[in-house]
Design an enzyme around this catalytic site. Structure first.
Site, short mmCIF file in Angstrom:
data_model
loop_
_atom_site.label_atom_id
_atom_site.label_comp_id
_atom_site.label_asym_id
_atom_site.label_seq_id
_atom_site.Cartn_x
_atom_site.Cartn_y
_atom_site.Cartn_z
N GLU A 172 -15.77 0.09 73.99
CA GLU A 172 -15.98 -1.19 73.16
C GLU A 172 -15.00 -2.11 73.22
OE1 GLU A 172 -16.90 -0.64 69.17
OE2 GLU A 172 -15.71 0.73 68.81
N HIS B 271 -22.94 -6.99 59.52
CA HIS B 271 -23.70 -5.68 59.30
C HIS B 271 -24.95 -5.93 58.27
CE1 HIS B 271 -21.11 -2.71 61.17
NE2 HIS B 271 -20.35 -3.79 61.34
C1 PEP Z 1 -20.52 -1.98 68.77
O1 PEP Z 1 -19.33 -2.44 68.52
O2 PEP Z 1 -21.26 -2.25 69.82
C2 PEP Z 1 -21.06 -1.01 67.73
C3 PEP Z 1 -22.21 -0.02 67.98
O3 PEP Z 1 -20.48 -0.80 66.78
P1 PEP Z 1 -20.38 -1.52 65.29
O4 PEP Z 1 -21.47 -2.58 65.53
O5 PEP Z 1 -20.45 -0.78 64.19
O6 PEP Z 1 -18.97 -2.32 65.48
MG MG Z 2 -17.88 -1.70 67.40
#
Ligand code: PEP
Ligand code: MG
Length: 540
Positions: free
Chosen positions: A426, A187
């Site tokens: 996902e 992140h």
């Molecule tokens: C993903 O998993 O592609 C997504 C957009 O969510 P995050 O990156 O916040 O897990």
């Molecule tokens: Mg995700």
């Protein structure tokens, strides 16, 4: 000297290097004779520290919103904490020592005390006490406010940067980031991308690089320390070309996302908070395709109230002035830990108690968020999206809870609008049953970051595996096509909100697959638009 790293965001930066150290100043114990004068020195430094934190707060408020800025208010309050202040003045009085030493000892004592506590929330306070103490010490020692006090913008070198540190940096003075640690899918990397500057991770730069000249090549993942004249010249030319391209991209503002043969697609922005909206609009986002609402929880010391959430969602909806705003419900757990949730340590957090699993288990938290979302829907065009879905029964439960929330709002006479409900695809399970899931929802948004992780069985956080974490894997591409087809059969629109959506080497593929939307970092919108406008689907 040339070093290799992994690129987080493309681009070229040339400039002075500044090595960023987490502040941990060495403090000497010095006997003093005038105790009153020393106490006054401390009081003055404390007031100056509070003033600096006030400046940080205002800056963070503009850049990352109220919830994220609140930490600086907390730090201001901690500086006035009676026990803390009393401990410092006592040490000055009884030991007749300098204020720096008294602050350092108190800071160490308090932070050790917090660190040894059982509660995660209190443990986190250890870093806060250290932070405020170091700030007061630097002021007493006459040091500047931070790394970014010089006038010249620099390339920042650091061991690692926490999301909160990234936020504090003066973006007009940072040309690029280079860190030793971190993974491209973390992140922090996502935050760096929203800053729109070249960034590298995994570069083992030498400590004595500070003040020297450097080049960051974010396209090829290269870092140069004291480059020779030839290299410098090559990169100056590259950078000029780059700047020209950037100007060209700006000309794309206001243009449609349409291919040469007339196919259109929606291009939305991924954001982490209210403050990113300005960037999304500046880059001409057609809407918000993913608002990672968990940042509201991550940056807060306690569960954000319905009112605080309502204000955040309402602000985004209003600022987007009727454009679609897709807000994802809480997605914590795994790499996003929040102390006050009191989650247990797990062997396998990425496959553990997280996201929608927590929400369906702790309905009170989920309902508070849904209530805030429905209330905010009245002020714009909000859609709600649910993460980590693996079954139809989860979606049915979600819809029941959403209906309960609407009924409660009706009973309270609180207005709300029709809200599209969608899910993130996902997990491989969601892909395989996307035909069934499509009957239940209005849209699908594919989270390729997690989908790649779960499909290839590769931890997205593990830097050792970055080279085989391959979102172009045929398995992923087949899954994408399957989800589009299954969604469309039931009248769902289908988009991508994972990082892959911004990969321009696949833009044509996505258009051919029939995607309706791509949601990308604000800084990538115009690049993807450029790619779309130069694509001709009738050509092959
Ligand atoms: C993903 O998993 O592609 C997504 C957009 O969510 P995050 O990156 O916040 O897990
Ligand atoms: Mg995700």
């Amino acid at each position: 000297m040339q070093m290799e790293g992994k690129s987080v965001f493309g681009g070229i930066a040339i400039g002075r290097l500044s090595v960023y150290h987490k502040r941990d100043s060495a403090v000497k114990r010095v006997k003093i004779s005038d105790v009153e004068a020393e106490k006054k020195r401390f009081e003055d430094a404390k007031e100056e520290a509070k003033r600096q934190l006030g400046v940080f707060y205002e800056k963070a408020l503009k850049e990352v919103g109220e919830v994220n800025a609140a930490i600086f208010e907390t730090h201001q309050m901690m500086l006035d904490d009676l026990d803390y202040v009393e401990s410092i003045t006592n040490i000055i009085e009884t030991q007749e020592v300098n204020a720096e030493f008294a602050v350092a000892s108190t800071g160490d004592n308090f932070s050790q005390m917090f660190a040894s506590m059982d509660d995660d929330y209190m443990k986190a306070r250890a870093a806060d006490v250290k932070d405020i103490s170091n700030r007061v010490i630097s002021i007493l020692q006459g040091a500047g406010e931070g790394v970014m006090t010089g006038d010249e913008p620099v390339i920042l070198l650091a061991d690692d940067l926490a999301p909160s540190e990234t936020v504090q940096l003066d973006k007009s003075k940072v040309l690029s980031f280079v860190t030793r640690h971190g993974s491209t899918n973390s992140h922090t990397a996502i935050l760096a991308r929203t800053m729109n500057i070249p960034a590298l991770i995994g570069v083992d730069f030498p400590e004595d690089a500070d003040g020297k000249l450097g080049i960051v090549d974010g396209y090829q993942g290269l870092f140069y320390l004291e480059p020779d004249e030839e290299t410098l010249e090559k990169y100056r030319r590259k950078k000029d070309e780059d700047d020209q391209k950037k100007r060209l991209l700006l000309e794309l503002k206001g243009k449609e996302n349409v291919t040469l043969d007339g196919k259109k697609i929606n291009l939305y922005a991924n954001i982490g908070g209210v403050s990113d909206v300005a960037n999304a609009l500046a880059n001409d986002a057609g809407g918000i395709g993913l608002f990672r609402s968990e940042f509201l929880y991550l940056e807060s010391d306690d569960y954000p109230t319905e009112e605080a959430q309502f204000m955040a969602y309402k602000t985004v909806a209003e600022n987007m002035a009727g454009k679609k705003v897709i807000i994802r419900t809480l997605d914590i757990g795994a790499d996003k830990q929040v102390g006050y949730f009191g989650l247990e340590k797990e062997e396998n957090p990425a496959m553990g108690y997280r996201a929608i699993r927590i929400c369906l288990d702790r309905k009170d938290i989920f309902k508070t968020q849904l209530r805030a979302l429905y209330r905010a829907s009245y002020y714009g065009t909000i859609s709600i999206m649910f993460p980590m879905i693996i079954s139809v029964s989860e979606v049915k439960q979600i819809k029941e809870i959403a209906a309960e929330v609407r009924a409660e709002l009706d009973a309270d006479g609180i207005p709300y609008k029709d809200v599209e409900l969608g899910i993130m695809i996902e997990t491989p399970a969601a892909v395989m049953i996307s035909d069934l899931l499509a009957k239940e929802v209005d849209f699908f948004s594919i989270g390729t970051n997690d989908l790649t992780q779960y499909t290839l069985a590769i931890d997205r956080q593990n830097p050792k595996l970055d080279n085989i974490y391959d979102s172009h894997h045929e398995a992923i591409l087949r899954m994408l096509q399957m989800v589009v087809d299954n969604g469309h059969k039931e009248g769902c629109w289908v988009g991508i909100c994972g990082e892959l959506g911004a990969d321009t080497s696949l833009t044509e593929t996505f258009l051919r697959m029939g995607f309706d939307e791509l949601s990308v970092s604000p800084s990538m919108i115009l690049r993807v638009r450029d790619k779309i406008r130069n694509t001709d689907l009738s050509a092959k």
